[in-house]
Motif scaffolding. Structure first.
Motif, PDB file in Angstrom:
ATOM      1  N   LYS A 170       0.830  -1.206   0.000  1.00 45.09           N
ATOM      2  CA  LYS A 170       0.000   0.000   0.000  1.00 45.09           C
ATOM      3  C   LYS A 170       0.862   1.252   0.000  1.00 45.09           C
ATOM      4  O   LYS A 170       0.541   2.239  -0.671  1.00 45.09           O
ATOM      5  CB  LYS A 170      -0.934  -0.015   1.210  1.00 45.09           C
ATOM      6  N   MET A 171       1.963   1.223   0.750  1.00 46.00           N
ATOM      7  CA  MET A 171       2.862   2.374   0.808  1.00 46.00           C
ATOM      8  C   MET A 171       3.500   2.633  -0.552  1.00 46.00           C
ATOM      9  O   MET A 171       3.489   3.771  -1.046  1.00 46.00           O
ATOM     10  CB  MET A 171       3.946   2.119   1.861  1.00 46.00           C
ATOM     11  N   TYR A 172       4.053   1.607  -1.162  1.00 50.18           N
ATOM     12  CA  TYR A 172       4.729   1.789  -2.448  1.00 50.18           C
ATOM     13  C   TYR A 172       3.759   2.185  -3.561  1.00 50.18           C
ATOM     14  O   TYR A 172       4.147   2.868  -4.515  1.00 50.18           O
ATOM     15  CB  TYR A 172       5.496   0.525  -2.837  1.00 50.18           C
ATOM     16  N   ASP A 173       2.493   1.790  -3.440  1.00 48.15           N
ATOM     17  CA  ASP A 173       1.498   2.164  -4.449  1.00 48.15           C
ATOM     18  C   ASP A 173       1.318   3.677  -4.539  1.00 48.15           C
ATOM     19  O   ASP A 173       0.901   4.199  -5.582  1.00 48.15           O
ATOM     20  CB  ASP A 173       0.145   1.516  -4.131  1.00 48.15           C
ATOM     21  N   THR A 174       1.617   4.391  -3.459  1.00 52.85           N
ATOM     22  CA  THR A 174       1.428   5.844  -3.446  1.00 52.85           C
ATOM     23  C   THR A 174       2.560   6.595  -4.156  1.00 52.85           C
ATOM     24  O   THR A 174       2.423   7.787  -4.439  1.00 52.85           O
ATOM     25  CB  THR A 174       1.323   6.372  -2.003  1.00 52.85           C
ATOM     26  N   HIS A 175       3.672   5.922  -4.445  1.00 49.40           N
ATOM     27  CA  HIS A 175       4.854   6.616  -4.949  1.00 49.40           C
ATOM     28  C   HIS A 175       4.677   7.178  -6.357  1.00 49.40           C
ATOM     29  O   HIS A 175       5.304   8.183  -6.711  1.00 49.40           O
ATOM     30  CB  HIS A 175       6.063   5.680  -4.926  1.00 49.40           C
ATOM     31  N   ALA A 176       3.835   6.553  -7.158  1.00 46.44           N
ATOM     32  CA  ALA A 176       3.674   6.992  -8.542  1.00 46.44           C
ATOM     33  C   ALA A 176       3.046   8.381  -8.640  1.00 46.44           C
ATOM     34  O   ALA A 176       3.136   9.033  -9.687  1.00 46.44           O
ATOM     35  CB  ALA A 176       2.818   5.983  -9.311  1.00 46.44           C
ATOM     36  N   LYS A 177       2.451   8.848  -7.562  1.00 50.81           N
ATOM     37  CA  LYS A 177       1.742  10.125  -7.591  1.00 50.81           C
ATOM     38  C   LYS A 177       2.626  11.313  -7.205  1.00 50.81           C
ATOM     39  O   LYS A 177       2.211  12.458  -7.348  1.00 50.81           O
ATOM     40  CB  LYS A 177       0.540  10.073  -6.641  1.00 50.81           C
TER      41      LYS A 177
ATOM     42  N   ILE B 147       7.626  10.683   6.794  1.00 49.00           N
ATOM     43  CA  ILE B 147       6.585  10.170   7.689  1.00 49.00           C
ATOM     44  C   ILE B 147       5.668   9.199   6.944  1.00 49.00           C
ATOM     45  O   ILE B 147       5.332   8.124   7.461  1.00 49.00           O
ATOM     46  CB  ILE B 147       5.777  11.336   8.281  1.00 49.00           C
ATOM     47  N   ARG B 148       5.267   9.554   5.735  1.00 54.93           N
ATOM     48  CA  ARG B 148       4.380   8.685   4.952  1.00 54.93           C
ATOM     49  C   ARG B 148       5.017   7.327   4.670  1.00 54.93           C
ATOM     50  O   ARG B 148       4.320   6.320   4.521  1.00 54.93           O
ATOM     51  CB  ARG B 148       4.027   9.357   3.624  1.00 54.93           C
ATOM     52  N   ASN B 149       6.324   7.305   4.600  1.00 54.35           N
ATOM     53  CA  ASN B 149       7.056   6.065   4.295  1.00 54.35           C
ATOM     54  C   ASN B 149       7.848   5.560   5.500  1.00 54.35           C
ATOM     55  O   ASN B 149       8.870   4.883   5.343  1.00 54.35           O
ATOM     56  CB  ASN B 149       7.998   6.303   3.115  1.00 54.35           C
TER      57      ASN B 149
END
Length: 415
Positions: free
Chosen positions: A242-249, A346-348
């Motif tokens: 779920k964390m890595y899925d946010t990186h593309a944005k 913090i997000r990661n």
């Protein structure tokens, strides 16, 4: 050719004639001769390294224009057995070869356009992927670089030059990706992914976190933290996805993704102060949030007392170098602010938790073994024994008690 050992066997293809041809081609010098070669394992006693590679050092007399001199190279060879299977499935060598041949040279070339001659990594003399992959690399010991001390975490003097180089790599990669997005396509897969070929490799994370939880369960006053660690050991892979899925944005950069003490070499001055650092391993390289490298390095390899005092200063220095490099290179995208970098950290934060529970025990381990990937990634008897010894290490306990309290107060253990 000698080996300097009665038991060590170098690769059969590693001959004086082969290396001579490699160096002639790389240096564009037909006068080169390789003589009196000795090949040894490059795994240092008591140093945890080479988990997914067989690493050799070839030392020899190098003759150029009839002038003799001493020289050596490092050979990073594809491993055999269980480790070789994991390396092949995860395409670790393909990723590293692409890094050395396509990404790192372009980063150094880009820096040179702004008058920055920073050297990021060893020169890569030769690579191949057939019939099995291997790399022949510059031996940084020839230039005076040395590995850091065993069983110690880094202080501020070692962290700052490392973060400066990481910031420059991140900045240059963002510029390169903006010009040619296809360049980073292969690196879009994070170290924890849904790729079924990585299934065996991913066992490393839950088994190590669970071992830490079992040790912490015996500590008075850590009851809530223990409960959270056991829950995390069961959910770390899903939470990571779920964390890595946010990186593309967001703002994306080329991460080394395995940035820790044993993948660094330092050049020291006469007062034993670090003057330069070289970054060695790119088998897990990944194009994503810069917080990937920042968290893994600062929570996995930096002394906890130094982190407590200097964390924000270190991040500010990272951001300063990142921003300056992006501006000098006329980056057309939005440059993240210092606040943006802290938000990303913090997000990661899970990456920092993983580093402190899975990586730091290996840095501080007292065993003289070079390590075994099967033991690290699965519940073998030897693996469980090694993990128990690592987490019961007095140095690691002192580190972990402070770090877990820090994570708890920051909400980093909540999943």
């Amino acid at each position: 050719m000698g080996t300097g050992s009665n038991t060590y066997q170098p690769p059969e293809w590693l001959t004086s004639d082969f290396l001579q041809d490699v160096l002639k081609e790389y240096f564009k010098d037909d006068t080169i001769q390789v003589q009196n070669m000795i090949v040894r394992s490059a795994c240092e006693p008591g140093k945890v390294q080479g988990f997914a590679s067989e690493i050799h050092r070839a030392s020899f007399d190098l003759v150029r224009n009839s002038e003799p001199g001493k020289f050596s190279v490092i050979i990073k060879d594809h491993p055999k057995g269980y480790t070789g299977m994991i390396a092949q499935k995860s395409k670790l060598f393909h990723r590293e070869i692409l890094s050395y041949k396509e990404i790192l040279p372009r980063i150094e070339e880009l820096l040179a356009t702004i008058g920055d001659n920073t050297k990021m990594s060893p020169a890569c003399y030769y690579t191949t992927e057939s019939p099995e992959p291997f790399l022949i690399l510059e031996d940084m010991e020839v230039s005076g670089f040395k590995s850091f001390e065993k069983q110690r975490l880094l202080n501020l003097d070692y962290v700052l030059p490392t973060m400066e180089k990481i910031a420059k790599i991140h900045a240059c990669s963002a510029v390169l990706a903006a010009k040619d997005p296809k360049m980073m396509k292969f690196f879009n897969e994070p170290p924890i992914s849904r790729n079924p070929e990585r299934k065996e490799f991913l066992g490393f994370f839950p088994v190590n976190i669970r071992c830490v939880a079992e040790e912490v369960a015996q500590w008075k006053g850590f009851e809530e933290i223990t409960e959270k660690l056991f829950k995390l050991s069961e959910n770390v892979l899903q939470e990571s996805l779920k964390m890595y899925d946010t990186h593309a944005k967001g703002f994306q950069v080329f991460n080394i993704c395995d940035l820790w003490i044993n993948n660094l070499m330092f050049n020291l001055d006469d007062n034993f102060e670090p003057q330069d650092v070289i970054l060695l391993d790119y088998q897990l390289a990944y194009f994503g949030s810069p917080a990937t490298d920042i968290n893994y390095f600062l929570f996995g390899s930096m002394n906890e007392n130094v982190r407590k005092v200097h964390f924000k200063f270190i991040v500010r220095e990272y951001h300063r170098h990142l921003k300056e490099t992006l501006e000098k290179l006329n980056y057309g995208g939005q440059i993240p602010t210092l606040k943006d970098i802290h938000v990303e950290i913090i997000r990661n934060s899970l990456i920092g938790v993983i580093a402190s529970t899975c990586l730091t025990p290996l840095i501080l381990m007292e065993s003289e073994s070079c390590g075994n990937l099967e033991n690290l990634t699965s519940r073998t008897d030897d693996g469980d024994k090694m993990r128990r010894e690592n987490v019961q290490n007095i140095k690691y306990r002192a580190y972990l008690q402070k770090t877990l309290k820090e994570f708890e107060l920051s909400g980093f253990l909540d999943v």
